[in-house]
Enzyme design. Structure first.
Site, mmCIF file in Angstrom:
data_model
loop_
_atom_site.group_PDB
_atom_site.id
_atom_site.type_symbol
_atom_site.label_atom_id
_atom_site.label_comp_id
_atom_site.label_asym_id
_atom_site.label_seq_id
_atom_site.Cartn_x
_atom_site.Cartn_y
_atom_site.Cartn_z
ATOM 1 C CG HIS A 1 -38.055 56.248 13.695
ATOM 2 N ND1 HIS A 1 -37.260 56.652 12.650
ATOM 3 C CD2 HIS A 1 -37.743 54.942 13.911
ATOM 4 C CE1 HIS A 1 -36.495 55.640 12.254
ATOM 5 N NE2 HIS A 1 -36.776 54.599 13.006
ATOM 6 N N GLY A 2 -41.772 58.976 14.620
ATOM 7 C CA GLY A 2 -42.805 59.385 15.561
ATOM 8 C C GLY A 2 -43.019 60.878 15.586
#
Length: 477
Positions: A326-327
């Site tokens: 996700h990041g």
């Protein structure tokens, strides 16, 4: 170009008209138009990254053919690993290089060694995590002889770059989408009607629910040190509905737009906040990503076939990697780790597949237990969302700690454009609508569909006029 923008409201009807009335003679002309439209759609963010998309498409197209043609296992492995390493290399450089460089420098500094990391001044290409995973699944499936390589470059290019799913999914599989793009589509009025309904409902989720919740969630998280316990709890709840309305709204719009073109995309959400445990939640939330990691990471690692130690190891790997996907921030890693901890008791008790049936409530004690299970699962999810939303692990821990230690549960007014009372009522109504339609793809069809459609459009226009929060959360991933 956002789905909730005026530009897209102009773009979509033009492409729809050309698709069915000008380029409708063959599947090749249909596909060619959709590729042009997809490349234009993508270039509206930053045309320079269009070259990266084209290169990634050509790489997997070519290596897929070479893997299939390979006369020796050594040759097949060479092309397979070339595709894997180049794809992950680009993803690593653009998305994770600065994170690892800065983290390594901080580690050295904590050991008393001064370090000045060289950071890249690059913008994260929108949708790179999604179209990279499209290509990876395609190449992996060819290598393991689950599918045949696609020799038509136009058809394969459309599979990778199809604009409804290009920037935020769902993460499609070649086994599902490629067969559809290889045949000519005929206009289906009923399917198109369903598509319009699904688009409208997706916009309700985004514009009415997500963007409104974002106003308060942002205000609370950005100023959490001055908020009391009740406001902080509301902030976590607001963000839970913000990210759900935002991402599931995007997915609904993507599926609805695809129906306008006669294509079916994978379902990405199935009312996850009505889950009775965390295992069920992950079968209902971001389904295409969860199933991708299951098929291409969890099962190859041994899945649940080995001993207890292997099961626990694989569970933590898949959740932590999912969080990191996700990041580039430790908050996402911790978020994934927390979900693994939530999942662990279900794994140890072999009850992670207990809640596979549909949810039905009756006037009895069992239904009370079901509702309590749903509320408990939602509570656990909200706690984990705090780490997902916070800027740092320290902020997330402080946020949760303040909920426990502040102990002030009075209503705290926030100086924003909307009142919290109205927002809470709106969220309550939204939950009731979702519950009533939990066995449907979207709730606008059926009885009094035109009335529901009209009310939805009025709500979108009313809230869209005042909303200043336009971007979809998952565009940054």
């Amino acid at each position: 170009m956002f789905f909730n923008s005026l530009a897209f409201a102009i773009f979509l009807p033009i492409v729809f008209f050309l698709y069915w009335f000008v380029f409708n003679k063959t599947k090749s002309t249909q596909n060619a138009l959709l590729i042009v439209a997809s490349y234009y759609f993508y270039s509206c963010w930053d045309w320079r990254f269009l070259f990266l998309l084209v290169f990634s498409t050509f790489l997997d197209y070519y290596t897929g053919i070479q893997i299939e043609k390979g006369k020796s296992e050594k040759s097949r492995k060479f092309w397979f690993w070339l595709s894997i390493l180049v794809n992950l290399g680009f993803l690593g450089i653009f998305k994770y290089y600065n994170f690892f460089a800065a983290s390594f420098a901080e580690l050295l500094s904590s050991a008393g060694v001064k370090a000045s990391p060289i950071l890249l001044e690059v913008i994260l290409p929108v949708g790179i995590s999604f179209y990279t995973f499209h290509g990876l699944s395609y190449v992996i499936d060819i290598y393991y002889k689950r599918i045949k390589a696609e020799y038509n470059f136009v058809d394969y290019s459309l599979f990778v770059s199809y604009f409804p799913l290009l920037v935020a999914g769902p993460i499609e599989r070649a086994t599902h989408l490629l067969p559809q793009v290889k045949v000519k589509r005929e206009f289906n009025f009923q399917l198109a009607k369903e598509g319009v309904y699904q688009i409208i409902w997706g916009l309700v989720k985004k514009v009415v629910i997500a963007d409104t919740c974002a106003t308060y969630a942002n205000a609370i998280f950005d100023n959490y040190t001055g908020m009391n316990s009740f406001s902080l709890i509301l902030g976590a709840v607001y963000f839970a509905f913000q990210i759900y309305g935002d991402f599931s709204g995007y997915s609904d719009i993507a599926l609805g737009v695809s129906k306008l073109f006669g294509l079916d995309l994978l379902r990405n959400f199935n009312y996850p906040y009505f889950s009775r445990d965390i295992a069920e939640f992950w079968r209902r939330w971001h389904i295409s990503l969860s199933s991708w990691f299951r098929d291409y990471l969890y099962i190859p690692l041994g899945g649940s076939k080995g001993g207890l130690g292997m099961k626990i190891r694989n569970t933590f790997i898949i959740f932590v990697v999912s969080g990191f996907w996700h990041g580039a921030n430790w908050t996402y890693v911790v978020w994934g780790f927390i979900n693994a901890v939530y999942f662990l008791p279900l794994l140890l008790s072999n009850s992670n597949r207990n809640n596979m049936d549909a949810i039905e409530l009756k006037f009895n004690f069992d239904s009370v237990k079901v509702l309590m299970s749903i509320l408990y699962t939602f509570l656990l999810t909200c706690v984990a969302w705090v780490f997902f939303r916070a800027r740092s692990i320290t902020d997330a821990v402080s946020y949760l700690k303040r909920i426990v230690t502040n102990r002030d549960f009075s209503f705290q007014y926030l100086d924003n454009e909307r009142y919290s009372y109205e927002l809470l009522v709106m969220i309550g109504l939204f939950v009731l609508v979702e519950w009533n339609n939990r066995n449907k793809i979207e709730p606008l069809s059926g009885k009094r569909s035109m009335l529901k459609l009209a009310l939805a459009i009025v709500a979108i226009l009313a809230f869209g006029t005042y909303s200043d929060y336009k971007e979809f959360i998952y565009f940054q991933f």
